[in-house]
Design an enzyme around this catalytic site. Structure first.
Site, PDB file in Angstrom:
ATOM      1  N   LYS A 298     -12.787   3.775  -0.352  1.00 51.80           N
ATOM      2  CA  LYS A 298     -13.077   2.430  -0.826  1.00 51.80           C
ATOM      3  C   LYS A 298     -14.474   2.424  -1.451  1.00 51.80           C
ATOM      4  O   LYS A 298     -15.453   2.788  -0.798  1.00 51.80           O
ATOM      5  CB  LYS A 298     -13.014   1.420   0.325  1.00 51.80           C
ATOM      6  CG  LYS A 298     -11.800   1.585   1.242  1.00 51.80           C
ATOM      7  CD  LYS A 298     -10.487   1.313   0.534  1.00 51.80           C
ATOM      8  CE  LYS A 298      -9.317   1.451   1.500  1.00 51.80           C
ATOM      9  NZ  LYS A 298      -8.007   1.195   0.876  1.00 51.80           N
TER      10      LYS A 298
ATOM     11  N   ASP B  29      -5.854   5.567   5.080  1.00 50.00           N
ATOM     12  CA  ASP B  29      -6.154   4.440   4.191  1.00 50.00           C
ATOM     13  C   ASP B  29      -6.960   3.392   4.955  1.00 50.00           C
ATOM     14  O   ASP B  29      -6.622   2.221   4.981  1.00 50.00           O
ATOM     15  CB  ASP B  29      -4.846   3.834   3.642  1.00 50.00           C
ATOM     16  CG  ASP B  29      -5.094   2.790   2.567  1.00 50.00           C
ATOM     17  OD1 ASP B  29      -6.152   2.825   1.926  1.00 50.00           O
ATOM     18  OD2 ASP B  29      -4.215   1.911   2.377  1.00 50.00           O
TER      19      ASP B  29
ATOM     20  N   CYS C 278      -1.424   0.877  10.487  1.00 47.85           N
ATOM     21  CA  CYS C 278      -0.837  -0.472  10.527  1.00 47.85           C
ATOM     22  C   CYS C 278      -0.826  -1.128   9.137  1.00 47.85           C
ATOM     23  O   CYS C 278      -1.822  -1.059   8.411  1.00 47.85           O
ATOM     24  CB  CYS C 278      -1.640  -1.316  11.498  1.00 47.85           C
ATOM     25  SG  CYS C 278      -1.241  -3.068  11.505  1.00 47.85           S
ATOM     26  N   PRO C 279       0.296  -1.747   8.726  1.00 50.68           N
ATOM     27  CA  PRO C 279       1.569  -1.922   9.448  1.00 50.68           C
ATOM     28  C   PRO C 279       2.581  -0.796   9.199  1.00 50.68           C
ATOM     29  O   PRO C 279       3.703  -0.858   9.668  1.00 50.68           O
ATOM     30  CB  PRO C 279       2.095  -3.241   8.864  1.00 50.68           C
ATOM     31  CG  PRO C 279       1.625  -3.220   7.450  1.00 50.68           C
ATOM     32  CD  PRO C 279       0.261  -2.558   7.489  1.00 50.68           C
ATOM     33  N   GLY C 280       2.193   0.220   8.399  1.00 50.39           N
ATOM     34  CA  GLY C 280       3.073   1.369   8.245  1.00 50.39           C
ATOM     35  C   GLY C 280       3.468   1.710   6.826  1.00 50.39           C
ATOM     36  O   GLY C 280       4.420   2.462   6.607  1.00 50.39           O
ATOM     37  N   GLY C 281       2.746   1.198   5.839  1.00 47.51           N
ATOM     38  CA  GLY C 281       3.090   1.486   4.444  1.00 47.51           C
ATOM     39  C   GLY C 281       3.055   2.959   4.107  1.00 47.51           C
ATOM     40  O   GLY C 281       3.946   3.474   3.422  1.00 47.51           O
TER      41      GLY C 281
ATOM     42  N   SER D 129       0.829  -1.213   0.000  1.00 43.34           N
ATOM     43  CA  SER D 129       0.000   0.000   0.000  1.00 43.34           C
ATOM     44  C   SER D 129       0.858   1.255   0.000  1.00 43.34           C
ATOM     45  O   SER D 129       0.375   2.343  -0.321  1.00 43.34           O
ATOM     46  CB  SER D 129      -0.939   0.008   1.211  1.00 43.34           C
ATOM     47  OG  SER D 129      -0.215   0.194   2.417  1.00 43.34           O
TER      48      SER D 129
ATOM     49  N   ASP E 234      -3.430   3.490  15.067  1.00 41.52           N
ATOM     50  CA  ASP E 234      -3.989   2.191  14.706  1.00 41.52           C
ATOM     51  C   ASP E 234      -3.887   1.271  15.916  1.00 41.52           C
ATOM     52  O   ASP E 234      -2.885   1.299  16.644  1.00 41.52           O
ATOM     53  CB  ASP E 234      -3.228   1.568  13.530  1.00 41.52           C
ATOM     54  CG  ASP E 234      -4.065   0.525  12.798  1.00 41.52           C
ATOM     55  OD1 ASP E 234      -4.472  -0.456  13.453  1.00 41.52           O
ATOM     56  OD2 ASP E 234      -4.305   0.688  11.593  1.00 41.52           O
TER      57      ASP E 234
ATOM     58  N   ASP F 174      -8.566   4.329  17.991  1.00 41.56           N
ATOM     59  CA  ASP F 174      -9.469   4.312  16.845  1.00 41.56           C
ATOM     60  C   ASP F 174      -9.257   5.598  16.042  1.00 41.56           C
ATOM     61  O   ASP F 174      -9.342   6.704  16.592  1.00 41.56           O
ATOM     62  CB  ASP F 174     -10.913   4.224  17.352  1.00 41.56           C
ATOM     63  CG  ASP F 174     -11.931   4.113  16.217  1.00 41.56           C
ATOM     64  OD1 ASP F 174     -11.650   4.582  15.101  1.00 41.56           O
ATOM     65  OD2 ASP F 174     -13.021   3.559  16.457  1.00 41.56           O
TER      66      ASP F 174
END
Length: 351
Positions: free
Chosen positions: A300, A271, A215-218, A182, A234, A254
């Site tokens: 999305k 994202d 998460c995970p940090g892209g 991502s 996250d 959150d």
């Protein structure tokens, strides 16, 4: 001479691309209809009046097209003699005036990709034949869109009002240290949704950023490599090497409930997998509250009525930001590294 517009898009999004160009044509008072087929990777918009396709291409800002990767005015659909493809291309292109260069595209589909080798081989002989007729000062590009090695759409596009990337695609390499694929979406968004001057002014070392749903940090990785300090929000874990960078603080909260202690954040990125209308309202909350200057986020999209959803969310953004009285910007694109989503850039200039 009949004219149409050809708009390339992600395979599977032809109906959304068609709905979008139909909407903009109606806004310009131009009549026409879209021809398309599922999974073919492009749309043809046929105008009823000669000259209207070129008028749309000149008047409609390419940046307003969310689902279109590249577009061109089509003057001819050709079935070429495989023994002499160049002669007919040369003859027709001379009758349309000077172009500065030429480009070859094909559908970004499994069958279309098989044309890449043919286009590479055809480039040099076509370039040699066209050299006497190219004029560097022209804003027009002679555009070939191949369906197979003999069938193509031939026309032109304005260099200043189309994508600068081959086939409208910015291909990026996955960094080996990035925590997820991502990461390419945010990297592409900075390149495509901002121009060179904006990147120089809006992106500065030492800025503070917030990554919602990190998460995970892209996406945090892209901010860190641009020398920003990041608050990653996250409940899930972040990549360890990002935590060790000294530039990231992880808050297990959150993203919809998080309130920043620092109220002068430069960048907000998001994202999160959530309803697009809910994400849109969250972004508006941050921008209208003055919690951030710039925002890049993904929406999305639902499986059906995707253009309608995009139109609704972008209209809400523009309407709410316009009521502040400040200058604002909203841009959106279905990027190459996006999937069932679009990426949006929004900012509110309070100075």
């Amino acid at each position: 001479m009949s004219e149409s517009l050809l708009l390339s898009c992600r395979s599977g999004f032809e109906n959304d691309c068609a709905a979008e160009i139909q909407f903009h044509a109606n806004q310009l008072g131009i009549s026409g209809f879209a021809r398309t087929k599922n999974e073919q990777g492009f749309v043809e918009f046929e105008c009823f009046t000669a000259g209207d396709a070129l008028a749309i291409h000149r008047k409609l800002d390419f940046r307003e097209l969310v689902f279109t990767r590249q577009w061109q005015v089509v003057y001819q659909k050709l079935h070429l003699n495989p023994d002499d493809r160049i002669s007919e291309i040369l003859s027709l292109s001379q009758s349309w005036g000077k172009c500065s260069q030429f480009a070859q595209d094909y559908p970004d589909t499994n069958s279309g990709k098989q044309l890449s080798g043919f286009c590479r081989k055809f480039h040099k002989p076509l370039q040699k034949a066209l050299v006497p007729f190219l004029e560097s000062s022209s804003d027009y590009i002679l555009q070939l869109f191949w369906l197979d090695s003999q069938m193509l759409y031939l026309g032109v596009r304005l260099a200043s009002n189309s994508s600068p990337y081959p086939m409208g695609i910015l291909r990026l390499k996955q960094p080996s240290v990035a925590p997820s694929r991502s990461t390419l979406k945010l990297d592409e968004a900075f390149a495509v949704l901002l121009n060179e001057d904006e990147r120089a002014r809006y992106i500065q070392p030492g800025q503070h950023a917030v990554d919602l749903g990190a998460c995970p940090g892209g996406w945090s990785y892209q901010l860190i490599r641009r020398s920003m300090y990041v608050d990653a929000i996250d409940n899930g874990p972040m990549a360890e090497h990002l935590m060790e960078s000294g530039q990231l603080t992880h808050y297990r909260e959150d993203g919809f409930k998080f309130v920043p202690s620092r109220k002068n954040v430069s960048w907000l990125v998001c994202d999160m997998v959530e309803k697009p209308s809910r994400v849109t309202r969250l972004m508006l909350k941050w921008l209208l509250s003055g919690w951030c200057k710039y925002a890049i986020f993904n929406l999305k999209l639902p499986m059906k009525k995707r253009f309608a959803e995009v139109q609704q969310d972008l209209s809400l953004l523009r309407e709410e930001l316009s009521q502040t009285g400040y200058r604002f910007e909203v841009r959106a694109k279905q990027l190459y590294h996006d999937r069932e989503e679009i990426t949006v850039f929004a900012c509110l200039h309070r100075d």
